[in-house]
Design a protein around this motif. Sequence first.
Motif, PDB file in Angstrom:
ATOM      1  N   VAL A   1       0.821  -1.218   0.000  1.00  0.00           N
ATOM      2  CA  VAL A   1       0.000   0.000   0.000  1.00  0.00           C
ATOM      3  C   VAL A   1       0.856   1.269   0.000  1.00  0.00           C
ATOM      4  O   VAL A   1       0.595   2.195  -0.797  1.00  0.00           O
ATOM      5  CB  VAL A   1      -0.986  -0.013   1.179  1.00  0.00           C
TER       6      VAL A   1
ATOM      7  N   PHE B   1       2.067   2.175  -3.559  1.00  0.00           N
ATOM      8  CA  PHE B   1       1.052   2.718  -4.460  1.00  0.00           C
ATOM      9  C   PHE B   1       0.640   4.128  -4.056  1.00  0.00           C
ATOM     10  O   PHE B   1       0.317   4.952  -4.915  1.00  0.00           O
ATOM     11  CB  PHE B   1      -0.154   1.775  -4.520  1.00  0.00           C
ATOM     12  N   VAL B   2       0.659   4.398  -2.741  1.00  0.00           N
ATOM     13  CA  VAL B   2       0.380   5.760  -2.278  1.00  0.00           C
ATOM     14  C   VAL B   2       1.473   6.704  -2.765  1.00  0.00           C
ATOM     15  O   VAL B   2       1.196   7.807  -3.272  1.00  0.00           O
ATOM     16  CB  VAL B   2       0.268   5.806  -0.737  1.00  0.00           C
TER      17      VAL B   2
ATOM     18  N   GLU C   1       1.198   7.641  -6.247  1.00  0.00           N
ATOM     19  CA  GLU C   1      -0.023   8.402  -6.498  1.00  0.00           C
ATOM     20  C   GLU C   1      -1.040   7.567  -7.277  1.00  0.00           C
ATOM     21  O   GLU C   1      -1.682   8.038  -8.213  1.00  0.00           O
ATOM     22  CB  GLU C   1       0.279   9.705  -7.225  1.00  0.00           C
ATOM     23  N   LYS C   2      -1.189   6.300  -6.881  1.00  0.00           N
ATOM     24  CA  LYS C   2      -2.164   5.413  -7.491  1.00  0.00           C
ATOM     25  C   LYS C   2      -3.233   5.046  -6.463  1.00  0.00           C
ATOM     26  O   LYS C   2      -2.959   4.986  -5.268  1.00  0.00           O
ATOM     27  CB  LYS C   2      -1.494   4.136  -8.012  1.00  0.00           C
ATOM     28  N   ASP C   3      -4.446   4.794  -6.953  1.00  0.00           N
ATOM     29  CA  ASP C   3      -5.566   4.463  -6.086  1.00  0.00           C
ATOM     30  C   ASP C   3      -5.362   3.063  -5.503  1.00  0.00           C
ATOM     31  O   ASP C   3      -5.260   2.077  -6.245  1.00  0.00           O
ATOM     32  CB  ASP C   3      -6.869   4.510  -6.891  1.00  0.00           C
ATOM     33  N   THR C   4      -5.309   2.974  -4.197  1.00  0.00           N
ATOM     34  CA  THR C   4      -5.082   1.674  -3.548  1.00  0.00           C
ATOM     35  C   THR C   4      -6.328   0.808  -3.511  1.00  0.00           C
ATOM     36  O   THR C   4      -6.269  -0.355  -3.116  1.00  0.00           O
ATOM     37  CB  THR C   4      -4.579   1.881  -2.106  1.00  0.00           C
ATOM     38  N   SER C   5      -7.460   1.350  -3.939  1.00  0.00           N
ATOM     39  CA  SER C   5      -8.687   0.542  -3.986  1.00  0.00           C
ATOM     40  C   SER C   5      -8.917  -0.053  -5.371  1.00  0.00           C
ATOM     41  O   SER C   5      -9.839  -0.847  -5.563  1.00  0.00           O
ATOM     42  CB  SER C   5      -9.899   1.382  -3.579  1.00  0.00           C
ATOM     43  N   ASP C   6      -8.092   0.328  -6.329  1.00  0.00           N
ATOM     44  CA  ASP C   6      -8.209  -0.215  -7.682  1.00  0.00           C
ATOM     45  C   ASP C   6      -7.479  -1.548  -7.785  1.00  0.00           C
ATOM     46  O   ASP C   6      -6.539  -1.815  -7.031  1.00  0.00           O
ATOM     47  CB  ASP C   6      -7.612   0.750  -8.714  1.00  0.00           C
TER      48      ASP C   6
ATOM     49  N   TYR D   1      -5.228  -4.056 -10.402  1.00  0.00           N
ATOM     50  CA  TYR D   1      -4.295  -3.839 -11.506  1.00  0.00           C
ATOM     51  C   TYR D   1      -3.886  -5.145 -12.157  1.00  0.00           C
ATOM     52  O   TYR D   1      -3.743  -6.174 -11.483  1.00  0.00           O
ATOM     53  CB  TYR D   1      -3.046  -3.108 -11.001  1.00  0.00           C
TER      54      TYR D   1
ATOM     55  N   ASP E   1      -0.146  -3.406 -15.792  1.00  0.00           N
ATOM     56  CA  ASP E   1      -0.305  -2.148 -15.050  1.00  0.00           C
ATOM     57  C   ASP E   1       0.755  -2.035 -13.953  1.00  0.00           C
ATOM     58  O   ASP E   1       1.377  -0.966 -13.786  1.00  0.00           O
ATOM     59  CB  ASP E   1      -1.696  -2.077 -14.415  1.00  0.00           C
TER      60      ASP E   1
END
Length: 604
Positions: A415, A418-419, A422-427, A429, A433
């Motif tokens: 997590v 990905f933070v 700057e990527k959405d951690t609820s998505d 991949y 990706d």
Amino acid sequence: MFKKPLADVKTSAPLRSSDRRKLRTRILQTYPVLQPEDGDALVPDGLQSQKFSTHLDDPGVVYLSPAGDPLWFTLGKGSEELIPTVYTLWKRPDLLPFLSTPAPVVPKLIGGADLMIPGVIQHSPSLVPEQLVSITQYHRDALGPPLAVGRMAVSSDTLRSADETDVKGKAVYVLHTWKDALWDMGPSKKADPPAPRPVQAASEGEEQLQPSGSADSEQDGKTGEAASPSAPDIASDVVPAAAGDGTAAPDENGPPSATLTPEDVSDCLRSALLQAIGMSLDGVPPSTFPISASTFWSSYVLPARPAQALTASGLIDASAVDVKHSTFKNVKSFLKASAKEGLLKLKETKGDVVVTAVYPKHPAVAAKRPHRTIGELEAKAKKAESREQQEKEAEEKRKGEIQVAELWLPLGTTVPLFVAAEKDTSDMYTIADIKTILNDYVTARRLINANDPQYINVGSDQPLAIAVSVKGEDTPDFMKRDEVLKRVRAHMQTWHEIRVEGRDVVRKKGEIKPISVVVKIRQGRKACTLVTGYEPFGLQADDLAEELRKMCASSTAVSPVHGKPNSLEVMVQGKQIKSVTDLLMARGVPKKWIQAEDQSNKKK
């Protein structure tokens, strides 16, 4: 560019007379093929301007005729480049250099696709990247009307070398097409395209059309636009036209076409014979001969006719060249004259002749410069149509196929990475990706090892070090890129997604496994085929059992899988791996998701 409706269309406003005159001057300066009198037809009184934004939020301005048909447009903030619409190009097809493409490609262009290099059949010479061009449908004996406007992605040199080097990629970035959202703005949107136009003679100084893949490199550096305003440019206006008597058909709206004299026809046939001897027949085994005159003519000479012939009358299509309209009048006389010249050897039998030998070392053959032939042009068109058909069939097949995607969700130690990226951690991949995110992250933070680019300095970045760390092990300062990707993915949560046309998308936690098709021996000597793991793909046990019973003409049974009460096993008597695999693929299961194994021959 206009495949979807425009996002923001402002109210149209009449153009002031002074602005219209400026616009007319700019167009005449931009397109030298136009004469002053053309300006009034293409920039008429009552012209209106209208601002818009595309569905991609690109701003632009469209200039409309008094009736409301779009004639010119600009794209991009502050752009002053005036691009003609298909409406305008139907009025002046010679305004832009052109490329032709087979009929099956046209619907794809209208659907929003760019023109690919393998889809180019003929093109104007001296094209350069970023140059505006029109796209027409290929006709063997005429030039179709422009159906799209675009910008060159490559040069004409690249197109000419496509056959030899099997070049792939885009030829034209399409900006606007017939029947797109810009076209539909006009009240004339239901108008049918004009009929294809026959070939016309090229004026002195005009450029000549190039079939894609042509070896001719004698270009004069022109842009592909007409140099003479008095007649349409052969390079951007004409595809070869055929007439049964060797004469190009006249254009009803233009001057008479150039014609082939008997001497011109004879020259074309001799050129074809020299090319056939020097290229197709050079090095063939002696057993190839003798060849009957009719076979020699149809298989070697006619396909070797030049795609274009430059005569005293102008540029002519040679596809209609017929020996009846030559000075020889028939094939036999032509071959006898060629034999007298020493190009080939003949033997007369029962009033007919057969070719018993050819002479590739003859000085005339050795001095012959290769030309682009009718046979090559037709083969390229056939190849492009075949490729389009295969793509269409593959697309239809994919529509009925079950789409399986493996996905990963950021979890636990991954997590923070990905933070930081700057990527959405609820998505969720895909592997592609994750690889892209990781590569971008490593590049942006300059984590590539200076001594060896295969390694990443994971120890110098805390989020990455946490993501690749393994409990009970020290995290190394640097690690191979593939290993970093492997560890990051291993620490994420596994999911899978299944899409079937006509059904809701199924997305579940956990790894999806292939369907198992195993042959085993039961009850002593009897072989049977067991099918398990098909439930995630939306298949039902009873349906499979019934279809396999009919397909294999064998008994089938359904029973719970040992240790997995919620899973069912389908059994069919006999070694039926192929039949089961064919059935599963027919039901849409991709072959990669079927795992077959024959355990019947394994020793216990």
